[in-house]
Design a protein around this motif. Structure first.
Motif, mmCIF file in Angstrom:
data_model
loop_
_atom_site.group_PDB
_atom_site.id
_atom_site.type_symbol
_atom_site.label_atom_id
_atom_site.label_comp_id
_atom_site.label_asym_id
_atom_site.label_seq_id
_atom_site.Cartn_x
_atom_site.Cartn_y
_atom_site.Cartn_z
ATOM 1 N N ARG A 149 0.828 -1.217 0.000
ATOM 2 C CA ARG A 149 0.000 0.000 0.000
ATOM 3 C C ARG A 149 0.858 1.259 0.000
ATOM 4 O O ARG A 149 0.596 2.197 -0.771
ATOM 5 C CB ARG A 149 -0.916 0.002 1.219
ATOM 6 C CG ARG A 149 -1.751 1.269 1.365
ATOM 7 C CD ARG A 149 -2.700 1.171 2.544
ATOM 8 N NE ARG A 149 -2.011 1.025 3.799
ATOM 9 C CZ ARG A 149 -1.538 2.044 4.518
ATOM 10 N NH1 ARG A 149 -1.675 3.287 4.076
ATOM 11 N NH2 ARG A 149 -0.933 1.839 5.670
ATOM 12 N N LYS A 214 -3.249 2.518 -10.244
ATOM 13 C CA LYS A 214 -4.113 3.380 -9.440
ATOM 14 C C LYS A 214 -5.257 2.581 -8.836
ATOM 15 O O LYS A 214 -5.660 2.815 -7.690
ATOM 16 C CB LYS A 214 -4.664 4.517 -10.294
ATOM 17 C CG LYS A 214 -3.722 5.702 -10.415
ATOM 18 C CD LYS A 214 -4.419 6.905 -11.022
ATOM 19 C CE LYS A 214 -3.509 8.129 -10.988
ATOM 20 N NZ LYS A 214 -4.188 9.325 -11.548
ATOM 21 N N TYR A 215 -5.771 1.623 -9.604
ATOM 22 C CA TYR A 215 -6.815 0.738 -9.073
ATOM 23 C C TYR A 215 -6.286 -0.063 -7.885
ATOM 24 O O TYR A 215 -6.957 -0.187 -6.850
ATOM 25 C CB TYR A 215 -7.314 -0.201 -10.170
ATOM 26 C CG TYR A 215 -8.159 -1.337 -9.653
ATOM 27 C CD1 TYR A 215 -9.490 -1.130 -9.274
ATOM 28 C CD2 TYR A 215 -7.626 -2.622 -9.514
ATOM 29 C CE1 TYR A 215 -10.260 -2.173 -8.789
ATOM 30 C CE2 TYR A 215 -8.388 -3.669 -9.031
ATOM 31 C CZ TYR A 215 -9.698 -3.433 -8.664
ATOM 32 O OH TYR A 215 -10.458 -4.460 -8.166
ATOM 33 N N LEU A 216 -5.076 -0.600 -8.033
ATOM 34 C CA LEU A 216 -4.472 -1.366 -6.936
ATOM 35 C C LEU A 216 -4.209 -0.477 -5.723
ATOM 36 O O LEU A 216 -4.389 -0.906 -4.572
ATOM 37 C CB LEU A 216 -3.168 -2.010 -7.407
ATOM 38 C CG LEU A 216 -3.306 -3.117 -8.446
ATOM 39 C CD1 LEU A 216 -1.932 -3.591 -8.900
ATOM 40 C CD2 LEU A 216 -4.105 -4.294 -7.879
ATOM 41 N N THR A 217 -3.806 0.769 -5.972
ATOM 42 C CA THR A 217 -3.564 1.705 -4.873
ATOM 43 C C THR A 217 -4.840 1.957 -4.089
ATOM 44 O O THR A 217 -4.842 1.951 -2.841
ATOM 45 C CB THR A 217 -3.013 3.040 -5.419
ATOM 46 O OG1 THR A 217 -1.787 2.785 -6.118
ATOM 47 C CG2 THR A 217 -2.740 4.011 -4.276
ATOM 48 N N LYS A 218 -5.941 2.179 -4.788
ATOM 49 C CA LYS A 218 -7.232 2.411 -4.124
ATOM 50 C C LYS A 218 -7.706 1.154 -3.397
ATOM 51 O O LYS A 218 -8.272 1.232 -2.307
ATOM 52 C CB LYS A 218 -8.272 2.850 -5.142
ATOM 53 C CG LYS A 218 -8.049 4.247 -5.706
ATOM 54 C CD LYS A 218 -9.152 4.624 -6.681
ATOM 55 C CE LYS A 218 -8.933 6.029 -7.226
ATOM 56 N NZ LYS A 218 -9.993 6.413 -8.204
ATOM 57 N N LYS A 219 -7.455 -0.004 -4.007
ATOM 58 C CA LYS A 219 -7.874 -1.259 -3.397
ATOM 59 C C LYS A 219 -7.154 -1.498 -2.076
ATOM 60 O O LYS A 219 -7.777 -1.870 -1.069
ATOM 61 C CB LYS A 219 -7.604 -2.419 -4.354
ATOM 62 C CG LYS A 219 -8.029 -3.780 -3.801
ATOM 63 C CD LYS A 219 -7.764 -4.877 -4.810
ATOM 64 C CE LYS A 219 -8.171 -6.233 -4.225
ATOM 65 N NZ LYS A 219 -7.918 -7.342 -5.185
ATOM 66 N N TYR A 220 -5.847 -1.283 -2.061
ATOM 67 C CA TYR A 220 -5.079 -1.504 -0.839
ATOM 68 C C TYR A 220 -5.295 -0.405 0.192
ATOM 69 O O TYR A 220 -5.025 -0.598 1.379
ATOM 70 C CB TYR A 220 -3.594 -1.628 -1.161
ATOM 71 C CG TYR A 220 -3.194 -3.016 -1.598
ATOM 72 C CD1 TYR A 220 -2.871 -3.995 -0.668
ATOM 73 C CD2 TYR A 220 -3.168 -3.366 -2.949
ATOM 74 C CE1 TYR A 220 -2.518 -5.271 -1.062
ATOM 75 C CE2 TYR A 220 -2.818 -4.643 -3.353
ATOM 76 C CZ TYR A 220 -2.491 -5.602 -2.400
ATOM 77 O OH TYR A 220 -2.152 -6.876 -2.800
ATOM 78 N N SER A 222 -8.301 0.899 0.732
ATOM 79 C CA SER A 222 -9.677 0.810 1.214
ATOM 80 C C SER A 222 -9.691 0.394 2.682
ATOM 81 O O SER A 222 -8.966 -0.517 3.098
ATOM 82 C CB SER A 222 -10.485 -0.204 0.394
ATOM 83 O OG SER A 222 -9.917 -1.503 0.493
#
Length: 229
Positions: A149, A214-220, A222
């Motif tokens: 993250r 960016k999707y992975l950044t937002k996912k981690y 959350s």
């Protein structure tokens, strides 16, 4: 004829992507190892890691790439000749590119991972130790998720730099995207068309990378609450 060259250039894009991903794996392993060693607060190890990062950041990518591809084999072969051996040591353009880019990017990954590691809350690690967690459990359950993250923004920037740096390997003779684009431009006299195509390829790869990371950044991120003081 133009259509045939376009197909050849796009096919060579696979070589560029393999070069980039292989270099990324090597850089990630180097960066993570150096970052973990640096957290041990050992002066000798920290000095060695600092020396490595300074060397990798201080020498231009192209200079180091040319050294690995030309100078290093020449130096090794001179040693073989000195001892009467007929063996000839050679490095392929792909291996030279991967070794150089992985080595250089590893220094930047070291900084990215180290900054992430030192920002992990010490209290969580101490609590896990108090509950009897093993080192492997602490790493997999506490350190790794937070490391991902916290390092993803820097990781994204490093990856984008790497994608563009792969274009330099064409100067070593690798039949990659840029090499094919240059050959097509010289053969047809249409440099604008084929260099524009090469630029578009890099741009699309970069754009897709940004979207995915960016999707992975937002996912981690959350479930993470930021407390403002």
């Amino acid at each position: 004829m133009v259509a045939q060259y376009i197909i050849l250039i796009l096919e060579a894009g696979g070589v560029t992507l393999r070069l980039a991903f292989t270099s990324l794996i090597i850089a990630t392993v180097i960066g993570l190892a150096c970052a973990l060693w640096k957290t041990k607060n050992n002066r000798i190890i920290s000095g060695l890691v600092s020396g490595y990062t300074l060397l990798a950041r201080g020498i231009p990518d192209l200079v180091m790439m040319l050294f690995v591809f030309y100078s290093l084999p020449a130096l090794v072969n001179a040693g073989f000749e000195r001892y009467g051996s007929d063996y000839t040591f050679e490095i392929s353009p792909f291996v030279a590119g991967v070794a150089t880019l992985g080595f250089i990017l590893g220094a930047y990954m070291t900084g990215t991972f180290y900054n992430a590691l030192i920002n992990i809350a010490r209290g969580e690690l101490e609590a896990a130790q108090a509950y009897g967690f093993s080192r492997l459990q602490i790493f997999s359950a506490i350190i790794l998720p937070q490391l991902i993250r916290l390092s993803l923004p820097g990781f994204t920037n490093n990856w984008l730099v790497l994608i563009k740096a792969t274009a330099l390997v064409s100067l070593l003779g690798l039949e990659d995207l840029m090499s094919r684009a240059r050959s097509a431009a010289e053969a047809t006299g249409q440099p604008f068309t084929f260099y524009l195509l090469a630029g578009a390829f890099y741009f699309v790869v970069s754009l897709l990378s940004v979207v995915i990371l960016k999707y992975l950044t937002k996912k981690y991120a959350s479930g993470i609450r930021v407390v403002k003081i």
